[in-house]
Scaffold this motif. Sequence first.
Motif, PDB file in Angstrom:
ATOM      1  N   ASN A 193       0.838  -1.203   0.000  1.00  0.00           N
ATOM      2  CA  ASN A 193       0.000   0.000   0.000  1.00  0.00           C
ATOM      3  C   ASN A 193       0.870   1.250   0.000  1.00  0.00           C
ATOM      4  N   ARG A 194       1.760   1.311  -0.951  1.00  0.00           N
ATOM      5  CA  ARG A 194       2.686   2.442  -1.044  1.00  0.00           C
ATOM      6  C   ARG A 194       1.950   3.771  -1.179  1.00  0.00           C
ATOM      7  N   GLN A 195       0.776   3.748  -1.805  1.00  0.00           N
ATOM      8  CA  GLN A 195       0.038   4.994  -1.991  1.00  0.00           C
ATOM      9  C   GLN A 195      -0.352   5.619  -0.655  1.00  0.00           C
ATOM     10  N   VAL A 196      -0.437   4.803   0.394  1.00  0.00           N
ATOM     11  CA  VAL A 196      -0.776   5.324   1.721  1.00  0.00           C
ATOM     12  C   VAL A 196       0.430   5.968   2.386  1.00  0.00           C
ATOM     13  N   PHE A 197       1.644   5.468   2.063  1.00  0.00           N
ATOM     14  CA  PHE A 197       2.853   5.869   2.790  1.00  0.00           C
ATOM     15  C   PHE A 197       3.746   6.852   2.023  1.00  0.00           C
ATOM     16  N   GLU A 198       3.697   6.841   0.703  1.00  0.00           N
ATOM     17  CA  GLU A 198       4.617   7.675  -0.073  1.00  0.00           C
ATOM     18  C   GLU A 198       4.448   9.154   0.262  1.00  0.00           C
ATOM     19  N   GLY A 199       5.551   9.757   0.690  1.00  0.00           N
ATOM     20  CA  GLY A 199       5.559  11.178   1.001  1.00  0.00           C
ATOM     21  C   GLY A 199       4.828  11.543   2.278  1.00  0.00           C
ATOM     22  N   LYS A 200       4.434  10.548   3.087  1.00  0.00           N
ATOM     23  CA  LYS A 200       3.635  10.794   4.279  1.00  0.00           C
ATOM     24  C   LYS A 200       4.481  10.675   5.552  1.00  0.00           C
ATOM     25  N   THR A 201       3.921  11.194   6.643  1.00  0.00           N
ATOM     26  CA  THR A 201       4.560  11.131   7.953  1.00  0.00           C
ATOM     27  C   THR A 201       3.909  10.027   8.778  1.00  0.00           C
ATOM     28  N   VAL A 202       4.740   9.207   9.417  1.00  0.00           N
ATOM     29  CA  VAL A 202       4.259   8.016  10.124  1.00  0.00           C
ATOM     30  C   VAL A 202       4.737   8.044  11.571  1.00  0.00           C
ATOM     31  N   LEU A 203       3.866   7.592  12.473  1.00  0.00           N
ATOM     32  CA  LEU A 203       4.224   7.398  13.874  1.00  0.00           C
ATOM     33  C   LEU A 203       4.152   5.913  14.178  1.00  0.00           C
ATOM     34  N   ASP A 204       5.273   5.326  14.590  1.00  0.00           N
ATOM     35  CA  ASP A 204       5.339   3.918  14.987  1.00  0.00           C
ATOM     36  C   ASP A 204       5.328   3.880  16.515  1.00  0.00           C
ATOM     37  N   VAL A 205       4.210   3.432  17.086  1.00  0.00           N
ATOM     38  CA  VAL A 205       4.045   3.417  18.540  1.00  0.00           C
ATOM     39  C   VAL A 205       4.549   2.096  19.097  1.00  0.00           C
ATOM     40  N   GLY A 206       5.583   2.180  19.950  1.00  0.00           N
ATOM     41  CA  GLY A 206       6.204   0.965  20.466  1.00  0.00           C
ATOM     42  C   GLY A 206       7.067   0.323  19.396  1.00  0.00           C
ATOM     43  N   ALA A 207       8.066   1.043  18.942  1.00  0.00           N
ATOM     44  CA  ALA A 207       8.803   0.645  17.734  1.00  0.00           C
ATOM     45  C   ALA A 207       9.745  -0.528  17.930  1.00  0.00           C
ATOM     46  N   GLY A 208      10.105  -0.857  19.187  1.00  0.00           N
ATOM     47  CA  GLY A 208      10.995  -1.988  19.405  1.00  0.00           C
ATOM     48  C   GLY A 208      12.321  -1.830  18.699  1.00  0.00           C
ATOM     49  N   THR A 209      12.672  -2.802  17.881  1.00  0.00           N
ATOM     50  CA  THR A 209      13.936  -2.762  17.141  1.00  0.00           C
ATOM     51  C   THR A 209      13.843  -1.951  15.854  1.00  0.00           C
ATOM     52  N   GLY A 210      12.676  -1.396  15.546  1.00  0.00           N
ATOM     53  CA  GLY A 210      12.528  -0.521  14.389  1.00  0.00           C
ATOM     54  C   GLY A 210      12.098  -1.196  13.112  1.00  0.00           C
ATOM     55  N   SER A 265       9.087   0.429  11.392  1.00  0.00           N
ATOM     56  CA  SER A 265       9.489   1.757  10.900  1.00  0.00           C
ATOM     57  C   SER A 265      10.259   1.636   9.593  1.00  0.00           C
ATOM     58  N   ILE A 266      11.105   0.641   9.496  1.00  0.00           N
ATOM     59  CA  ILE A 266      11.874   0.414   8.266  1.00  0.00           C
ATOM     60  C   ILE A 266      10.946   0.030   7.117  1.00  0.00           C
ATOM     61  N   PHE A 267       9.943  -0.810   7.385  1.00  0.00           N
ATOM     62  CA  PHE A 267       8.965  -1.138   6.343  1.00  0.00           C
ATOM     63  C   PHE A 267       8.305   0.135   5.820  1.00  0.00           C
ATOM     64  N   CYS A 268       7.951   1.054   6.728  1.00  0.00           N
ATOM     65  CA  CYS A 268       7.295   2.304   6.323  1.00  0.00           C
ATOM     66  C   CYS A 268       8.227   3.154   5.458  1.00  0.00           C
ATOM     67  N   ALA A 269       9.513   3.209   5.828  1.00  0.00           N
ATOM     68  CA  ALA A 269      10.486   3.950   5.023  1.00  0.00           C
ATOM     69  C   ALA A 269      10.652   3.304   3.652  1.00  0.00           C
ATOM     70  N   GLN A 270      10.658   1.982   3.613  1.00  0.00           N
ATOM     71  CA  GLN A 270      10.768   1.274   2.334  1.00  0.00           C
ATOM     72  C   GLN A 270       9.553   1.550   1.451  1.00  0.00           C
ATOM     73  N   ALA A 271       8.402   1.800   2.088  1.00  0.00           N
ATOM     74  CA  ALA A 271       7.172   2.079   1.331  1.00  0.00           C
ATOM     75  C   ALA A 271       7.096   3.525   0.872  1.00  0.00           C
ATOM     76  N   GLY A 272       8.106   4.341   1.202  1.00  0.00           N
ATOM     77  CA  GLY A 272       8.172   5.691   0.683  1.00  0.00           C
ATOM     78  C   GLY A 272       7.819   6.792   1.654  1.00  0.00           C
ATOM     79  N   ALA A 273       7.666   6.464   2.957  1.00  0.00           N
ATOM     80  CA  ALA A 273       7.347   7.518   3.929  1.00  0.00           C
ATOM     81  C   ALA A 273       8.441   8.578   3.936  1.00  0.00           C
ATOM     82  N   SER A 274       8.059   9.837   4.066  1.00  0.00           N
ATOM     83  CA  SER A 274       9.044  10.921   4.084  1.00  0.00           C
ATOM     84  C   SER A 274       9.643  11.118   5.468  1.00  0.00           C
TER      85      SER A 274
END
Length: 369
Positions: A41-58, A61-70
């Motif tokens: 669902n890259r269209q949801v994440f590309e160029g967007k800002t994401v909050l990972d609550v309870g990120a653990g080892t990250g 968060s890395i998946f979100c960056a790979q999907a194009g989150a800014s």
Amino acid sequence: MGDATNGTDSYFLSYEDLEVHKLMIQDSARTEAYRKAILSNRQVFEGKTVLDVGAGTGLLSIFCAQAGASKVYAVEASNTSELARKVIEENHFSDIIDVVNSKVENLTLPYQVNVIVSEWMGFYLLHESMLDSVLYARDTFLRPDGCMFPSHCALYASPCSLPQMYSDFDEVSGVKLRKFAEALRKSYLNRPKVMTISSENILATSAKPIFMLDLLQCQVDTLNEIVAEKCLSVVDKTGIYQGVCFWFDVKFPTDDCTLSTAPTCPETHWKQTIIVLPAQMDVEEGDAVMFNVKLTRNDSNKRYYNISLDMLDAEHETHPTPCSCNYTKCKIIKTFLSVTENISDDDDEEDDEEDECIIVEEKTPEEET
């Protein structure tokens, strides 16, 4: 992964144990469900800002960056946040992902986010979960048009057989251990047991949710006490009713992606949660089993829940209509509804035929002359 207002220091310290993260990371059903939900669902994440609550080892968060989150804010209350920074740097996303060592309730962000991602679930969905913190993050940081991953969740319950606590101990290496099995069952009468149940031991495979939550709408107060009354299961195989099995699903807002902990799905580290009954009962295909379930927050620790299971006499309770069980009253109602539906269908066909005749007999002025 962890973050919550009401947790003790020991809760966050437990997430500094790398064995805990190893268990979650190597849970392929869990990890792959999140990876698929995010990357498909890259269209949801590309160029967007994401909050990972309870990120653990990250990892998420890395998946979100790979999907194009800014920009991704990876919020982790335990000291695992230091390891997350190293993992994120190792994957060359330090310019996109900011790791924040904080409870989400103490967090300050420069602006609201488009997406909240979190793996917050606990045993039987709510046990020791951090859903309170996720809902706080939603109310505080999510834009009005934002979305949540996952977006919906549901808890299921089904009667089940428990050979692990009964027949498996009829004989072990030539020794009868039924008295041991009896003592084992007694030790679980006042507390749920987390274990893996084979799908063949589920007695009602078409179980319906006993409750569902829309994570964009539900409120924290809703979680204080959850009551599901007259939960009906129709047994679809002959067996021995020895316990009630709980599992959960979470769904993501786009794409047809679901993470399920059902016995029919690949095993997860959540396994299933079992309530052992004080006595067993033979059941046959078509029998109805009914119970009330109540989950109430524990007074001493709000991350824990007390589960109350009240067994009902299904024969004397009102069933939904139609009901597929083999009780006489339900058979009669089902037959009546079937006959009524057939009559209605026949009437519709007759009306159609009459309409067709009218059309056939109509003549234009030219034909009449």
